[in-house]
Design an enzyme around this catalytic site. Structure first.
Site, PDB file in Angstrom:
ATOM      1  N   GLY A  62       0.832  -1.226   0.000  1.00  0.00           N
ATOM      2  CA  GLY A  62       0.000   0.000   0.000  1.00  0.00           C
ATOM      3  C   GLY A  62       0.850   1.253   0.000  1.00  0.00           C
ATOM      4  O   GLY A  62       0.507   2.268   0.605  1.00  0.00           O
ATOM      5  N   GLY A  63       1.957   1.181  -0.740  1.00  0.00           N
ATOM      6  CA  GLY A  63       2.982   2.219  -0.646  1.00  0.00           C
ATOM      7  C   GLY A  63       2.703   3.507  -1.397  1.00  0.00           C
ATOM      8  O   GLY A  63       3.468   4.466  -1.271  1.00  0.00           O
ATOM      9  N   LEU A  64       1.618   3.555  -2.180  1.00  0.00           N
ATOM     10  CA  LEU A  64       1.357   4.787  -2.939  1.00  0.00           C
ATOM     11  C   LEU A  64       0.355   5.696  -2.247  1.00  0.00           C
ATOM     12  O   LEU A  64      -0.132   6.650  -2.844  1.00  0.00           O
ATOM     13  CB  LEU A  64       0.855   4.446  -4.349  1.00  0.00           C
ATOM     14  CG  LEU A  64       1.868   3.723  -5.241  1.00  0.00           C
ATOM     15  CD1 LEU A  64       1.298   3.547  -6.638  1.00  0.00           C
ATOM     16  CD2 LEU A  64       3.205   4.470  -5.312  1.00  0.00           C
ATOM     17  N   GLN A  66      -0.727   8.111   1.358  1.00  0.00           N
ATOM     18  CA  GLN A  66      -0.163   9.332   1.944  1.00  0.00           C
ATOM     19  C   GLN A  66       1.230   9.101   2.540  1.00  0.00           C
ATOM     20  O   GLN A  66       2.094   9.973   2.474  1.00  0.00           O
ATOM     21  CB  GLN A  66      -1.105   9.870   3.035  1.00  0.00           C
ATOM     22  CG  GLN A  66      -0.659  11.210   3.592  1.00  0.00           C
ATOM     23  CD  GLN A  66      -1.447  11.646   4.833  1.00  0.00           C
ATOM     24  OE1 GLN A  66      -2.291  10.896   5.338  1.00  0.00           O
ATOM     25  NE2 GLN A  66      -1.142  12.827   5.336  1.00  0.00           N
ATOM     26  N   LEU A  67       1.452   7.897   3.095  1.00  0.00           N
ATOM     27  CA  LEU A  67       2.667   7.697   3.892  1.00  0.00           C
ATOM     28  C   LEU A  67       3.767   6.871   3.221  1.00  0.00           C
ATOM     29  O   LEU A  67       4.939   6.988   3.582  1.00  0.00           O
ATOM     30  CB  LEU A  67       2.296   7.024   5.225  1.00  0.00           C
ATOM     31  CG  LEU A  67       1.202   7.708   6.052  1.00  0.00           C
ATOM     32  CD1 LEU A  67       1.022   6.994   7.378  1.00  0.00           C
ATOM     33  CD2 LEU A  67       1.551   9.175   6.293  1.00  0.00           C
ATOM     34  N   ASP A 106      -1.062  -7.071  -4.754  1.00  0.00           N
ATOM     35  CA  ASP A 106      -2.404  -7.011  -4.169  1.00  0.00           C
ATOM     36  C   ASP A 106      -2.368  -7.892  -2.922  1.00  0.00           C
ATOM     37  O   ASP A 106      -2.146  -9.106  -3.024  1.00  0.00           O
ATOM     38  CB  ASP A 106      -3.412  -7.552  -5.199  1.00  0.00           C
ATOM     39  CG  ASP A 106      -4.840  -7.513  -4.670  1.00  0.00           C
ATOM     40  OD1 ASP A 106      -5.038  -7.264  -3.464  1.00  0.00           O
ATOM     41  OD2 ASP A 106      -5.756  -7.745  -5.485  1.00  0.00           O
ATOM     42  N   ILE A 107      -2.600  -7.298  -1.766  1.00  0.00           N
ATOM     43  CA  ILE A 107      -2.476  -8.084  -0.525  1.00  0.00           C
ATOM     44  C   ILE A 107      -3.569  -9.144  -0.399  1.00  0.00           C
ATOM     45  O   ILE A 107      -3.490 -10.021   0.455  1.00  0.00           O
ATOM     46  CB  ILE A 107      -2.471  -7.195   0.739  1.00  0.00           C
ATOM     47  CG1 ILE A 107      -3.733  -6.313   0.797  1.00  0.00           C
ATOM     48  CG2 ILE A 107      -1.205  -6.360   0.800  1.00  0.00           C
ATOM     49  CD1 ILE A 107      -4.047  -5.840   2.200  1.00  0.00           C
ATOM     50  N   TYR A 195     -12.942   0.471  10.203  1.00  0.00           N
ATOM     51  CA  TYR A 195     -11.500   0.773  10.242  1.00  0.00           C
ATOM     52  C   TYR A 195     -10.933   0.481  11.636  1.00  0.00           C
ATOM     53  O   TYR A 195      -9.937  -0.237  11.784  1.00  0.00           O
ATOM     54  CB  TYR A 195     -11.317   2.246   9.871  1.00  0.00           C
ATOM     55  CG  TYR A 195      -9.892   2.759   9.895  1.00  0.00           C
ATOM     56  CD1 TYR A 195      -8.904   2.198   9.100  1.00  0.00           C
ATOM     57  CD2 TYR A 195      -9.544   3.849  10.711  1.00  0.00           C
ATOM     58  CE1 TYR A 195      -7.620   2.699   9.104  1.00  0.00           C
ATOM     59  CE2 TYR A 195      -8.258   4.361  10.715  1.00  0.00           C
ATOM     60  CZ  TYR A 195      -7.295   3.780   9.915  1.00  0.00           C
ATOM     61  OH  TYR A 195      -6.020   4.272   9.921  1.00  0.00           O
ATOM     62  N   LYS A 199      -8.386  -2.485  12.926  1.00  0.00           N
ATOM     63  CA  LYS A 199      -7.076  -2.160  13.508  1.00  0.00           C
ATOM     64  C   LYS A 199      -6.901  -2.809  14.893  1.00  0.00           C
ATOM     65  O   LYS A 199      -5.801  -3.248  15.235  1.00  0.00           O
ATOM     66  CB  LYS A 199      -6.890  -0.643  13.597  1.00  0.00           C
ATOM     67  CG  LYS A 199      -6.688   0.015  12.234  1.00  0.00           C
ATOM     68  CD  LYS A 199      -5.388  -0.425  11.552  1.00  0.00           C
ATOM     69  CE  LYS A 199      -5.121   0.331  10.263  1.00  0.00           C
ATOM     70  NZ  LYS A 199      -3.852  -0.012   9.630  1.00  0.00           N
TER      71      LYS A 199
HETATM   72  N1  LIG Z   1      -2.484   8.793   7.196  1.00  0.00           N
HETATM   73  C1  LIG Z   1      -2.854   8.801   8.477  1.00  0.00           C
HETATM   74  O1  LIG Z   1      -3.245   9.838   9.054  1.00  0.00           O
HETATM   75  C2  LIG Z   1      -2.801   7.513   9.266  1.00  0.00           C
HETATM   76  C3  LIG Z   1      -3.054   7.557  10.634  1.00  0.00           C
HETATM   77  C4  LIG Z   1      -3.059   6.375  11.354  1.00  0.00           C
HETATM   78  C5  LIG Z   1      -2.749   5.172  10.729  1.00  0.00           C
HETATM   79  N2  LIG Z   1      -2.491   5.174   9.410  1.00  0.00           N
HETATM   80  C6  LIG Z   1      -2.212   3.886   8.773  1.00  0.00           C
HETATM   81  O2  LIG Z   1      -1.030   3.953   8.006  1.00  0.00           O
HETATM   82  C7  LIG Z   1      -1.159   3.148   6.826  1.00  0.00           C
HETATM   83  C8  LIG Z   1      -0.870   3.998   5.600  1.00  0.00           C
HETATM   84  O3  LIG Z   1      -1.787   5.065   5.604  1.00  0.00           O
HETATM   85  P1  LIG Z   1      -1.970   6.030   4.358  1.00  0.00           P
HETATM   86  O4  LIG Z   1      -2.496   7.291   4.890  1.00  0.00           O
HETATM   87  O5  LIG Z   1      -0.767   6.025   3.506  1.00  0.00           O
HETATM   88  O6  LIG Z   1      -3.187   5.281   3.611  1.00  0.00           O
HETATM   89  P2  LIG Z   1      -3.773   5.608   2.163  1.00  0.00           P
HETATM   90  O7  LIG Z   1      -5.241   5.369   2.211  1.00  0.00           O
HETATM   91  O8  LIG Z   1      -3.305   6.932   1.690  1.00  0.00           O
HETATM   92  O9  LIG Z   1      -3.079   4.482   1.271  1.00  0.00           O
HETATM   93  C9  LIG Z   1      -3.415   3.136   1.394  1.00  0.00           C
HETATM   94  C10 LIG Z   1      -2.943   2.403   0.155  1.00  0.00           C
HETATM   95  O10 LIG Z   1      -3.398   1.055   0.226  1.00  0.00           O
HETATM   96  C11 LIG Z   1      -3.589   0.640  -1.106  1.00  0.00           C
HETATM   97  N3  LIG Z   1      -4.447  -0.554  -1.197  1.00  0.00           N
HETATM   98  C12 LIG Z   1      -5.796  -0.628  -1.146  1.00  0.00           C
HETATM   99  N4  LIG Z   1      -6.193  -1.887  -1.367  1.00  0.00           N
HETATM  100  C13 LIG Z   1      -5.083  -2.635  -1.574  1.00  0.00           C
HETATM  101  C14 LIG Z   1      -4.838  -3.997  -1.880  1.00  0.00           C
HETATM  102  N5  LIG Z   1      -5.838  -4.870  -2.046  1.00  0.00           N
HETATM  103  N6  LIG Z   1      -3.560  -4.418  -2.009  1.00  0.00           N
HETATM  104  C15 LIG Z   1      -2.529  -3.532  -1.855  1.00  0.00           C
HETATM  105  N7  LIG Z   1      -2.698  -2.239  -1.581  1.00  0.00           N
HETATM  106  C16 LIG Z   1      -3.965  -1.781  -1.442  1.00  0.00           C
HETATM  107  C17 LIG Z   1      -4.226   1.829  -1.802  1.00  0.00           C
HETATM  108  O11 LIG Z   1      -4.072   1.752  -3.194  1.00  0.00           O
HETATM  109  C18 LIG Z   1      -3.463   2.986  -1.162  1.00  0.00           C
HETATM  110  O12 LIG Z   1      -2.409   3.428  -1.974  1.00  0.00           O
HETATM  111  C19 LIG Z   1      -2.584   2.586   6.855  1.00  0.00           C
HETATM  112  O13 LIG Z   1      -2.546   1.275   7.371  1.00  0.00           O
HETATM  113  C20 LIG Z   1      -3.317   3.489   7.815  1.00  0.00           C
HETATM  114  O14 LIG Z   1      -4.346   2.825   8.490  1.00  0.00           O
HETATM  115  C21 LIG Z   1      -2.511   6.306   8.653  1.00  0.00           C
HETATM  116  C1  LIG Z   2      -6.350   8.817  12.061  1.00  0.00           C
HETATM  117  C2  LIG Z   2      -6.120   7.972  10.854  1.00  0.00           C
HETATM  118  O1  LIG Z   2      -6.170   6.636  11.120  1.00  0.00           O
HETATM  119  C3  LIG Z   2      -6.657   8.399   9.537  1.00  0.00           C
HETATM  120  N1  LIG Z   2      -6.028   9.636   9.137  1.00  0.00           N
HETATM  121  C4  LIG Z   2      -8.146   8.568   9.513  1.00  0.00           C
HETATM  122  O2  LIG Z   2      -8.596   9.665   9.783  1.00  0.00           O
HETATM  123  O3  LIG Z   2      -8.848   7.655   9.223  1.00  0.00           O
END
Ligand SMILES: NC(=O)c1ccc[n+]([C@@H]2O[C@H](COP(=O)([O-])OP(=O)(O)OC[C@H]3O[C@@H](n4cnc5c(N)ncnc54)[C@H](O)[C@@H]3O)[C@@H](O)[C@H]2O)c1
Ligand SMILES: C[C@@H](O)[C@H](N)C(=O)O
Length: 373
Positions: A62-64, A66-67, A106-107, A195, A199
């Site tokens: 899921g590397g593309l 936000q993070l 694809d996970i 969600y 988690k």
């Molecule tokens: N961004 C935040 O504020 C935040 C906060 C708390 C936790 N997290 C956790 O950090 C992780 C990364 O967050 P993010 O913000 O980058 O999420 P995001 O939603 O921006 O990205 C998630 C990625 O998962 C990919 N994805 C969806 N289905 C898939 C599949 N079947 N196989 C492979 N990839 C798939 C999507 O294409 C997407 O690029 C997540 O697990 C999220 O729960 C994020």
């Molecule tokens: C907090 C975090 O998990 C995510 N940014 C959300 O709002 O769903």
């Protein structure tokens, strides 16, 4: 049921056998030679040959989102470009594709994921694929598949191949009956989103695999993450990123949460730094496998005031999204991260003024580049 009896007798003999070296309470998969997917016992021995003095071979799922791209950049600086593979099911932008190894993963496709881990001799896996809180509520079956079934695939592959596994959790893993100000690591967790439920499931399954099979599972509960060069994927905390873009572009921002909604937040550099630090921490330092991490906590009104120090003409209005508001009202207001600070030295660098200044210097320099082109 003679087969069941025979298997259980064999397992109990293995557990008691001194040659295995396993305690009764901790049973690494390779000792009993039966993984949760019934993979042959020698499957895990291939990756055991990885020497600890080498750099890890990393896969990010899921590397593309936000993070993930920022994480890949940080890890490539530390471990070398070719040792960090970014993956997703989406098509990468040119700059991402040419910045280091990228692969389709694809996970939900267990065999494909296992093939990638085996062929690339992966030793560390950062599991970022997920549907976030707001998009998860809009498509519960998909969120359940990606966040729960996908996690099961990742856990099994990590256990079979002796990987060090990082899975992020979230403030969203708590709910209305959790203490909200502050929220400690260990307390009631009854989230009301798919969600959050997924988690909590990930935290518990990861810890179970750690104690049951010896999986090196590590998990941080992230606050809402704020970044300048990547867009959030459909969460409740997204407003705190959008305000910067709207302030720069139009000088107007419509917030979808009430002005006094307090949530824990963090700048992306702190989040990624914590992620690398907990993965590099010696196992003996970790008294737990799932930690809260915290940096700051603010309301939309407080963020807007800080933004207005840079753009005084910014106009903020409020048009509350009922789904997001209900979610935010059930989440922690402040996060207690004393255990992370004590066990592995977690320390954030960015508070609210620092965050806002950094966001504007990043976005400001970007827009100057755009004008020059
Ligand atoms: N961004 C935040 O504020 C935040 C906060 C708390 C936790 N997290 C956790 O950090 C992780 C990364 O967050 P993010 O913000 O980058 O999420 P995001 O939603 O921006 O990205 C998630 C990625 O998962 C990919 N994805 C969806 N289905 C898939 C599949 N079947 N196989 C492979 N990839 C798939 C999507 O294409 C997407 O690029 C997540 O697990 C999220 O729960 C994020
Ligand atoms: C907090 C975090 O998990 C995510 N940014 C959300 O709002 O769903």
């Amino acid at each position: 049921m003679p087969i069941v009896k025979n298997v259980s007798r064999a397992v109990s003999q293995l557990l008691q056998s001194s040659g295995c070296g396993c305690g009764i309470s901790i049973v690494p998969i390779r000792c009993i030679g039966v993984s949760p997917r019934q993979v042959a016992s020698d499957a895990s021995f291939h990756s055991v040959s990885f020497s600890e003095s080498d750099h890890p071979r990393v896969l990010i799922t899921g590397g593309l989102g936000q993070l993930g791209v920022g994480l890949a950049k940080l890890l490539r600086k530390r471990f070398g470009k070719s040792n960090v593979i970014l993956s997703d099911i989406r098509k990468p932008a040119d700059n991402v594709f040419y910045s280091g190894p990228f692969i389709y993963a694809d996970i939900l496709d267990y065999k494909n994921l296992r093939e990638i881990v085996v062929n690339n001799r992966i030793t560390w896996l950062f599991h970022y694929s997920a549907l976030l809180s707001a998009v998860g509520e809009a498509n519960v079956p998909l969120a359940r598949a990606v966040n729960i079934t996908g996690l099961h695939n990742v856990l099994d592959i990590a256990a079979e191949h002796n990987l060090r596994l990082f899975v992020p959790s979230t403030i969203g893993a708590f709910g209305p009956t959790s203490p909200r100000d502050p929220t400690p690591d260990l307390c009631i967790q009854r989230p009301r989103t798919i969600y959050g439920v997924s988690k909590v499931h990930a935290e518990l399954m990861g810890e179970y695999y750690h104690y049951r099979y010896g999986l090196d599972f590590r998990c941080l509960r992230y606050p809402g993450i704020i970044s300048a060069d990547s867009q959030p994927g459909g969460g409740t905390t997204d407003y705190a990123v959008q305000i910067f873009h709207d302030a720069m572009k139009t000088g107007k921002f419509q917030c979808n949460l009430k002005p006094d909604t307090r949530l824990p937040m963090m700048y992306i550099d702190d989040c990624l730094k914590a992620t690398l630090e907990v993965m590099e921490a010696p196992a003996e330092a970790l008294s737990m496998r799932t930690y809260n991490i915290s940096a700051m906590s603010f309301t939309p009104e407080e963020l807007a005031q800080e933004v207005q120090k840079h753009i005084p003409e910014l106009q903020v209005t409020y048009n509350v999204d009922e789904v997001r508001q209900a979610i935010a009202d059930s989440w922690p207001m402040n996060f207690d991260d004393r255990n992370a600070r004590r066990d592995w030295g977690w320390k954030h660098d960015y508070d609210l003024p620092e965050l806002v200044t950094t966001m504007f210097s990043f976005l400001g320099s970007d827009s100057r580049i755009a004008q020059a082109n």
